[in-house]
Motif scaffolding. Sequence first.
Motif, PDB file in Angstrom:
ATOM      1  N   MET A   1       3.756 -15.293  15.693  1.00 24.78           N
ATOM      2  CA  MET A   1       3.447 -14.746  14.216  1.00 24.78           C
ATOM      3  C   MET A   1       2.922 -13.292  14.114  1.00 24.78           C
ATOM      4  O   MET A   1       3.223 -12.745  13.501  1.00 24.78           O
ATOM      5  CB  MET A   1       2.196 -15.712  13.648  1.00 24.78           C
ATOM      6  N   GLY A   2       2.093 -12.871  15.420  1.00 24.73           N
ATOM      7  CA  GLY A   2       1.821 -11.364  15.429  1.00 24.73           C
ATOM      8  C   GLY A   2       2.946 -10.555  15.380  1.00 24.73           C
ATOM      9  O   GLY A   2       2.845  -9.580  14.793  1.00 24.73           O
ATOM     10  N   TYR A   3       3.994 -11.051  16.005  1.00 22.62           N
ATOM     11  CA  TYR A   3       5.143 -10.178  16.025  1.00 22.62           C
ATOM     12  C   TYR A   3       5.785  -9.893  14.685  1.00 22.62           C
ATOM     13  O   TYR A   3       6.279  -8.797  14.351  1.00 22.62           O
ATOM     14  CB  TYR A   3       6.302 -10.662  16.893  1.00 22.62           C
ATOM     15  N   LEU A   4       5.812 -10.869  13.965  1.00 20.65           N
ATOM     16  CA  LEU A   4       6.283 -10.856  12.458  1.00 20.65           C
ATOM     17  C   LEU A   4       5.580 -10.018  11.517  1.00 20.65           C
ATOM     18  O   LEU A   4       5.928  -9.036  10.484  1.00 20.65           O
ATOM     19  CB  LEU A   4       6.395 -12.301  11.857  1.00 20.65           C
ATOM     20  N   THR A   5       4.264 -10.191  11.979  1.00 17.67           N
ATOM     21  CA  THR A   5       3.207  -9.247  10.961  1.00 17.67           C
ATOM     22  C   THR A   5       3.458  -7.996  11.400  1.00 17.67           C
ATOM     23  O   THR A   5       3.409  -6.894  10.418  1.00 17.67           O
ATOM     24  CB  THR A   5       1.919  -9.718  11.207  1.00 17.67           C
ATOM     25  N   ASP A   6       3.460  -7.472  12.635  1.00 22.11           N
ATOM     26  CA  ASP A   6       3.568  -6.055  13.052  1.00 22.11           C
ATOM     27  C   ASP A   6       4.898  -5.510  12.535  1.00 22.11           C
ATOM     28  O   ASP A   6       4.980  -4.397  12.063  1.00 22.11           O
ATOM     29  CB  ASP A   6       3.789  -6.057  14.653  1.00 22.11           C
ATOM     30  N   ALA A   7       5.894  -6.318  12.496  1.00 23.23           N
ATOM     31  CA  ALA A   7       7.337  -5.906  12.280  1.00 23.23           C
ATOM     32  C   ALA A   7       7.230  -5.599  10.564  1.00 23.23           C
ATOM     33  O   ALA A   7       7.785  -4.682  10.138  1.00 23.23           O
ATOM     34  CB  ALA A   7       8.443  -6.833  12.557  1.00 23.23           C
ATOM     35  N   PHE A   8       6.730  -6.582   9.814  1.00 27.29           N
ATOM     36  CA  PHE A   8       6.444  -6.321   8.489  1.00 27.29           C
ATOM     37  C   PHE A   8       5.801  -5.104   8.157  1.00 27.29           C
ATOM     38  O   PHE A   8       6.076  -4.323   7.519  1.00 27.29           O
ATOM     39  CB  PHE A   8       5.809  -7.713   7.826  1.00 27.29           C
ATOM     40  N   ASN A   9       4.553  -5.032   8.830  1.00 26.87           N
ATOM     41  CA  ASN A   9       3.768  -3.765   8.548  1.00 26.87           C
ATOM     42  C   ASN A   9       4.605  -2.469   8.697  1.00 26.87           C
ATOM     43  O   ASN A   9       4.468  -1.601   8.297  1.00 26.87           O
ATOM     44  CB  ASN A   9       2.305  -3.981   9.219  1.00 26.87           C
ATOM     45  N   GLN A  10       5.306  -2.536   9.801  1.00 26.94           N
ATOM     46  CA  GLN A  10       6.290  -1.250  10.269  1.00 26.94           C
ATOM     47  C   GLN A  10       7.088  -1.161   9.102  1.00 26.94           C
ATOM     48  O   GLN A  10       7.427   0.011   8.808  1.00 26.94           O
ATOM     49  CB  GLN A  10       6.975  -1.548  11.542  1.00 26.94           C
ATOM     50  N   THR A  11       7.828  -2.101   8.770  1.00 28.32           N
ATOM     51  CA  THR A  11       8.806  -1.928   7.446  1.00 28.32           C
ATOM     52  C   THR A  11       8.118  -1.460   6.427  1.00 28.32           C
ATOM     53  O   THR A  11       8.692  -0.592   5.821  1.00 28.32           O
ATOM     54  CB  THR A  11       9.397  -3.211   7.528  1.00 28.32           C
ATOM     55  N   VAL A  12       7.131  -1.957   6.030  1.00 20.87           N
ATOM     56  CA  VAL A  12       6.327  -1.391   4.533  1.00 20.87           C
ATOM     57  C   VAL A  12       5.918   0.090   4.887  1.00 20.87           C
ATOM     58  O   VAL A  12       6.067   0.884   4.079  1.00 20.87           O
ATOM     59  CB  VAL A  12       4.991  -2.341   4.594  1.00 20.87           C
ATOM     60  N   SER A  13       5.368   0.387   5.954  1.00 20.74           N
ATOM     61  CA  SER A  13       5.186   1.958   6.559  1.00 20.74           C
ATOM     62  C   SER A  13       6.310   2.840   6.335  1.00 20.74           C
ATOM     63  O   SER A  13       6.395   3.846   5.697  1.00 20.74           O
ATOM     64  CB  SER A  13       4.508   1.815   8.039  1.00 20.74           C
ATOM     65  N   GLN A  14       7.608   2.261   6.838  1.00 20.95           N
ATOM     66  CA  GLN A  14       8.725   2.855   6.805  1.00 20.95           C
ATOM     67  C   GLN A  14       9.277   3.271   5.316  1.00 20.95           C
ATOM     68  O   GLN A  14       9.734   4.055   4.885  1.00 20.95           O
ATOM     69  CB  GLN A  14      10.003   2.322   7.711  1.00 20.95           C
ATOM     70  N   GLN A  15       9.025   2.007   4.349  1.00 21.53           N
ATOM     71  CA  GLN A  15       9.580   1.950   3.072  1.00 21.53           C
ATOM     72  C   GLN A  15       8.665   3.175   2.335  1.00 21.53           C
ATOM     73  O   GLN A  15       9.171   3.822   1.363  1.00 21.53           O
ATOM     74  CB  GLN A  15       9.221   0.881   2.615  1.00 21.53           C
ATOM     75  N   ARG A  16       7.276   3.288   2.604  1.00 22.82           N
ATOM     76  CA  ARG A  16       6.258   4.155   1.891  1.00 22.82           C
ATOM     77  C   ARG A  16       6.915   5.364   2.462  1.00 22.82           C
ATOM     78  O   ARG A  16       6.957   6.571   1.486  1.00 22.82           O
ATOM     79  CB  ARG A  16       4.987   3.692   2.316  1.00 22.82           C
ATOM     80  N   HIS A  17       7.016   5.728   3.528  1.00 23.93           N
ATOM     81  CA  HIS A  17       7.356   7.063   4.171  1.00 23.93           C
ATOM     82  C   HIS A  17       8.748   7.291   3.339  1.00 23.93           C
ATOM     83  O   HIS A  17       8.962   8.496   2.998  1.00 23.93           O
ATOM     84  CB  HIS A  17       7.751   6.883   5.745  1.00 23.93           C
ATOM     85  N   LEU A  18       9.837   6.695   3.220  1.00 28.14           N
ATOM     86  CA  LEU A  18      10.933   6.765   2.717  1.00 28.14           C
ATOM     87  C   LEU A  18      10.703   7.387   1.100  1.00 28.14           C
ATOM     88  O   LEU A  18      11.307   8.156   0.604  1.00 28.14           O
ATOM     89  CB  LEU A  18      11.830   5.811   2.732  1.00 28.14           C
ATOM     90  N   ILE A  19       9.974   6.407   0.609  1.00 29.13           N
ATOM     91  CA  ILE A  19       9.649   6.433  -0.927  1.00 29.13           C
ATOM     92  C   ILE A  19       9.095   7.964  -1.196  1.00 29.13           C
ATOM     93  O   ILE A  19       9.558   8.774  -2.015  1.00 29.13           O
ATOM     94  CB  ILE A  19       9.022   5.637  -1.407  1.00 29.13           C
ATOM     95  N   LYS A  20       7.985   8.309  -0.099  1.00 28.19           N
ATOM     96  CA  LYS A  20       7.199   9.679  -0.506  1.00 28.19           C
ATOM     97  C   LYS A  20       8.340  10.766  -0.165  1.00 28.19           C
ATOM     98  O   LYS A  20       8.185  11.804  -0.833  1.00 28.19           O
ATOM     99  CB  LYS A  20       6.260   9.646   0.797  1.00 28.19           C
ATOM    100  N   ASP A  21       9.179  10.738   0.754  1.00 24.55           N
ATOM    101  CA  ASP A  21       9.964  11.649   1.190  1.00 24.55           C
ATOM    102  C   ASP A  21      11.326  11.702  -0.032  1.00 24.55           C
ATOM    103  O   ASP A  21      11.434  13.194  -0.542  1.00 24.55           O
ATOM    104  CB  ASP A  21      10.938  11.469   2.542  1.00 24.55           C
ATOM    105  N   ILE A  22      11.676  10.665  -0.642  1.00 25.71           N
ATOM    106  CA  ILE A  22      12.323  10.905  -1.693  1.00 25.71           C
ATOM    107  C   ILE A  22      11.754  11.169  -3.040  1.00 25.71           C
ATOM    108  O   ILE A  22      12.489  12.554  -3.504  1.00 25.71           O
ATOM    109  CB  ILE A  22      13.200   9.480  -2.192  1.00 25.71           C
ATOM    110  N   TYR A  23      10.696  11.137  -3.249  1.00 27.27           N
ATOM    111  CA  TYR A  23       9.724  11.813  -4.320  1.00 27.27           C
ATOM    112  C   TYR A  23       9.495  13.123  -4.186  1.00 27.27           C
ATOM    113  O   TYR A  23       9.631  14.001  -5.040  1.00 27.27           O
ATOM    114  CB  TYR A  23       8.474  10.954  -4.492  1.00 27.27           C
ATOM    115  N   GLU A  24       9.395  13.516  -2.790  1.00 25.76           N
ATOM    116  CA  GLU A  24       9.039  15.060  -2.624  1.00 25.76           C
ATOM    117  C   GLU A  24      10.395  15.818  -2.725  1.00 25.76           C
ATOM    118  O   GLU A  24      10.379  16.997  -3.469  1.00 25.76           O
ATOM    119  CB  GLU A  24       8.440  15.183  -1.148  1.00 25.76           C
ATOM    120  N   GLN A  25      11.420  15.201  -2.304  1.00 24.25           N
ATOM    121  CA  GLN A  25      12.763  15.903  -2.470  1.00 24.25           C
ATOM    122  C   GLN A  25      12.949  16.047  -3.807  1.00 24.25           C
ATOM    123  O   GLN A  25      13.661  17.243  -4.332  1.00 24.25           O
ATOM    124  CB  GLN A  25      13.726  15.225  -1.747  1.00 24.25           C
TER     125      GLN A  25
END
Length: 69
Positions: free
Chosen positions: A1-25
């Motif tokens: 369960m901890g692995y899934l939570t970490d993977a989910f949190n990492q995916t959310v973090s990557q999506q936020r980063h991508l959204i921020k990059d697209i917005y700034e671009q």
Amino acid sequence: MGYLTDAFNQTVSQQRHLIKDIYEQQLRMTKTELKFLQAQINPHFLYNTLDSIYWTAKNYEAEEISTSG
């Protein structure tokens, strides 16, 4: 369960980063487009202003103002 939570949190973090990059671009592109449009407008404004002065001087027969060259 901890692995899934970490993977989910990492995916959310990557999506936020991508959204921020697209917005700034998109923001940079919009600012660049605005500067480009302003650069096109400024010479036209100057020409129209000088042309208005020229024709006003011609109407008032102010030859020293309306004479070019």
